[in-house]
Design an enzyme around this catalytic site. Structure first.
Site, mmCIF file in Angstrom:
data_model
loop_
_atom_site.group_PDB
_atom_site.id
_atom_site.type_symbol
_atom_site.label_atom_id
_atom_site.label_comp_id
_atom_site.label_asym_id
_atom_site.label_seq_id
_atom_site.Cartn_x
_atom_site.Cartn_y
_atom_site.Cartn_z
ATOM 1 N N HIS A 217 2.953 -14.165 -21.061
ATOM 2 C CA HIS A 217 4.295 -14.307 -20.488
ATOM 3 C C HIS A 217 4.731 -13.127 -19.624
ATOM 4 O O HIS A 217 5.772 -13.189 -18.990
ATOM 5 C CB HIS A 217 5.337 -14.512 -21.598
ATOM 6 C CG HIS A 217 5.642 -13.256 -22.360
ATOM 7 N ND1 HIS A 217 4.817 -12.771 -23.330
ATOM 8 C CD2 HIS A 217 6.677 -12.384 -22.259
ATOM 9 C CE1 HIS A 217 5.332 -11.649 -23.820
ATOM 10 N NE2 HIS A 217 6.454 -11.387 -23.188
HETATM 11 C C1 UD1 Z 1 11.856 -11.012 -22.521
HETATM 12 C C2 UD1 Z 1 11.628 -9.514 -22.661
HETATM 13 C C3 UD1 Z 1 10.184 -9.250 -23.016
HETATM 14 C C4 UD1 Z 1 9.749 -10.053 -24.216
HETATM 15 C C5 UD1 Z 1 10.025 -11.517 -23.943
HETATM 16 C C6 UD1 Z 1 9.639 -12.392 -25.094
HETATM 17 C C7 UD1 Z 1 13.023 -8.130 -21.185
HETATM 18 C C8 UD1 Z 1 12.983 -7.240 -20.012
HETATM 19 N N1 UD1 Z 1 11.904 -8.817 -21.400
HETATM 20 O O1 UD1 Z 1 11.092 -11.453 -21.409
HETATM 21 O O2 UD1 Z 1 10.032 -7.868 -23.327
HETATM 22 O O3 UD1 Z 1 8.383 -9.836 -24.463
HETATM 23 O O4 UD1 Z 1 11.419 -11.654 -23.700
HETATM 24 O O5 UD1 Z 1 9.875 -13.731 -24.781
HETATM 25 O O6 UD1 Z 1 14.010 -8.189 -21.873
HETATM 26 N N2 UD1 Z 1 13.826 -18.744 -20.613
HETATM 27 C C9 UD1 Z 1 14.076 -19.992 -21.103
HETATM 28 N N3 UD1 Z 1 14.650 -20.096 -22.334
HETATM 29 C C10 UD1 Z 1 14.971 -19.017 -23.082
HETATM 30 C C11 UD1 Z 1 14.713 -17.751 -22.559
HETATM 31 C C12 UD1 Z 1 14.131 -17.617 -21.334
HETATM 32 O O7 UD1 Z 1 13.820 -20.994 -20.473
HETATM 33 O O8 UD1 Z 1 15.486 -19.181 -24.203
HETATM 34 C C13 UD1 Z 1 13.208 -18.616 -19.281
HETATM 35 C C14 UD1 Z 1 14.252 -18.527 -18.191
HETATM 36 O O9 UD1 Z 1 13.756 -19.129 -17.064
HETATM 37 C C15 UD1 Z 1 14.354 -17.040 -17.960
HETATM 38 C C16 UD1 Z 1 12.891 -16.625 -18.163
HETATM 39 O O10 UD1 Z 1 12.430 -17.453 -19.223
HETATM 40 O O11 UD1 Z 1 14.852 -16.742 -16.708
HETATM 41 C C17 UD1 Z 1 12.715 -15.200 -18.527
HETATM 42 O O12 UD1 Z 1 13.537 -14.862 -19.635
HETATM 43 P P1 UD1 Z 1 14.022 -13.342 -19.822
HETATM 44 O O13 UD1 Z 1 14.846 -13.189 -21.042
HETATM 45 O O14 UD1 Z 1 14.622 -12.880 -18.540
HETATM 46 O O15 UD1 Z 1 12.703 -12.534 -19.976
HETATM 47 P P2 UD1 Z 1 11.375 -12.866 -20.761
HETATM 48 O O16 UD1 Z 1 10.292 -13.094 -19.769
HETATM 49 O O17 UD1 Z 1 11.579 -13.908 -21.807
#
Ligand code: UD1
Length: 377
Positions: A217
């Site tokens: 991821h």
């Molecule tokens: C975040 C953390 C990362 C962790 C990861 C675990 C930061 C900088 N990064 O990254 O350290 O390893 O979480 O998952 O905080 N999304 C969904 N549903 C959700 C959450 C996210 O669809 O419940 C999708 C959305 O499109 C979102 C993308 O995932 O924009 C990224 O989510 P985000 O929280 O920005 O960062 P992660 O890549 O999940």
């Protein structure tokens, strides 16, 4: 002297939940119990990324949900800060406790420090020395503004000392994530059940050498079409020797679709699942021949479980998993990955040992120390 106000415990994203659960339990079991309010920033919001972890880990419902949702790093961090400030004002906490290295960690720590509320960082001092990782920035900045720092491995203390953080603020308490592994293992769901509940025929996993588990991821691995394509090709090659189960983060799933890469997934040998719950993932990992991942947490969990782990990154902020545990850094190099898999399938996988204080009691040590520390303030 008694403690002046509640400990505001912050969670936001998936890797926070298994760290905070044992801390909340230990604070409730402490004599006397520590007063606590649980804040969920809402950084992760899908049932599969958040709610299921509350169920699996028996986390209490958050007292406050900031409901920030997705956004760029700047927007997400700013929204969390904006929504968290009135919570701090209203609850007058004795301290704000943050875990790990996600955007919620830094955002809430920043709000607290500017209001002269002590910041407690659990899982402090880890460094990949790769500033292109957003988590590395969150780690460095959170540690700089923390008043009490709990570390999971001794090298984290060396990192903090190099950054000028006095050793009197640092406490080596062990790894709370492993507290959750020890507790959760007893109730972990078997790989067979997990596949069945996702409507996949578990016969896919009847290979004599077992199966591998994959998670990917990190933006550096999944946000560029060429890199993700190359990784899926390597995984396809691995899958000709060992069936693979991929538990896909929403970001990765959507990038496979938008970069038109789904043809690279041979569904006879590679099972694509949505993000799994905590007990499903634990059971799947515990039964695996190997785990291939770019997650920080899985590097630690596989070390605790004694399962070989190949980390698809060039560096790790958790060097003890390589030095003492089952982890090998393989980067994205095809020949290195395939060679490492061959070694594991030949029965020469890394055995490793479980590091000091990764013993299921880290949260108790943190709570005992924190109680004394808060009383003296
Ligand atoms: C975040 C953390 C990362 C962790 C990861 C675990 C930061 C900088 N990064 O990254 O350290 O390893 O979480 O998952 O905080 N999304 C969904 N549903 C959700 C959450 C996210 O669809 O419940 C999708 C959305 O499109 C979102 C993308 O995932 O924009 C990224 O989510 P985000 O929280 O920005 O960062 P992660 O890549 O999940």
């Amino acid at each position: 002297m008694s403690i002046s106000g509640p400990v505001l415990c912050v969670v936001g994203a998936r890797p926070n939940f298994m760290k905070m659960a044992p801390i909340l339990r230990a604070m409730a079991a402490h004599v006397p119990p520590l007063p606590v309010r649980l804040v969920h920033t809402g950084q992760h919001y899908d049932k599969g990324m958040s709610e299921r972890f509350f169920e699996d880990l028996h986390l209490p419902r958050p007292d406050i949900n900031l409901e920030v949702g997705p956004g760029t790093h700047a927007i997400q961090t700013a929204e969390i800060m904006r929504n968290f400030e009135p919570v701090v004002d209203a609850h007058k906490p004795s301290c704000v406790a943050v875990v790990g290295d996600v955007n919620s960690t830094l955002a809430c720590a920043l709000v607290a420090v500017k209001k002269n509320v002590p910041v407690v960082h659990i899982e402090a001092g880890l460094r990949s020395y790769d500033r292109t990782m957003p988590e590395e920035i969150n780690r460095i900045l959170t540690d700089q503004i923390s008043d009490r720092l709990y570390i999971t491995e001794r090298t984290a203390g060396d990192n903090l000392a190099r950054e000028g953080i006095p050793s009197s603020r640092v406490c080596f308490a062990g790894n709370v994530m492993i507290d959750s592994v020890f507790l959760g293992r007893k109730n972990a769901r078997s790989a067979k059940e997990t596949l069945q509940s996702n409507n996949v025929n578990p016969v896919v996993l009847s290979h004599p050498l077992g199966y591998g588990v994959v998670t990917l991821h990190r933006p550096s691995n999944v946000d560029h079409p060429e890199i993700l394509r190359a990784l899926l090709r390597v995984l396809g090659e691995v899958a000709t020797k060992l069936p693979l189960v991929l538990a896909l983060h929403p970001r990765t799933r959507s990038n496979i679709d938008s970069f038109c890469l789904s043809d690279l997934v041979d569904t006879a040998r590679m099972v694509l699942l949505p993000p799994l719950g905590y007990l499903e993932m634990l059971g799947l990992m515990a039964g695996a021949t190997v785990v291939l991942t770019d997650s920080g947490g899985l590097q630690e969990e596989t070390t605790a479980l004694g399962v070989p782990c190949l980390t698809l990154r060039e560096n790790t902020e958790r060097p003890i998993t390589v030095e003492q545990g089952t982890n090998i850094l393989v980067g994205r190099d095809r020949s290195v990955i395939v060679g490492a898999i061959q070694e594991i399938l030949a029965g020469r996988g890394k055995r490793g040992r479980v590091p000091e204080f990764w013993d299921g009691h880290a949260a108790e040590r943190i709570t005992a120390d924190l109680y004394q520390w808060l009383k003296q303030k």
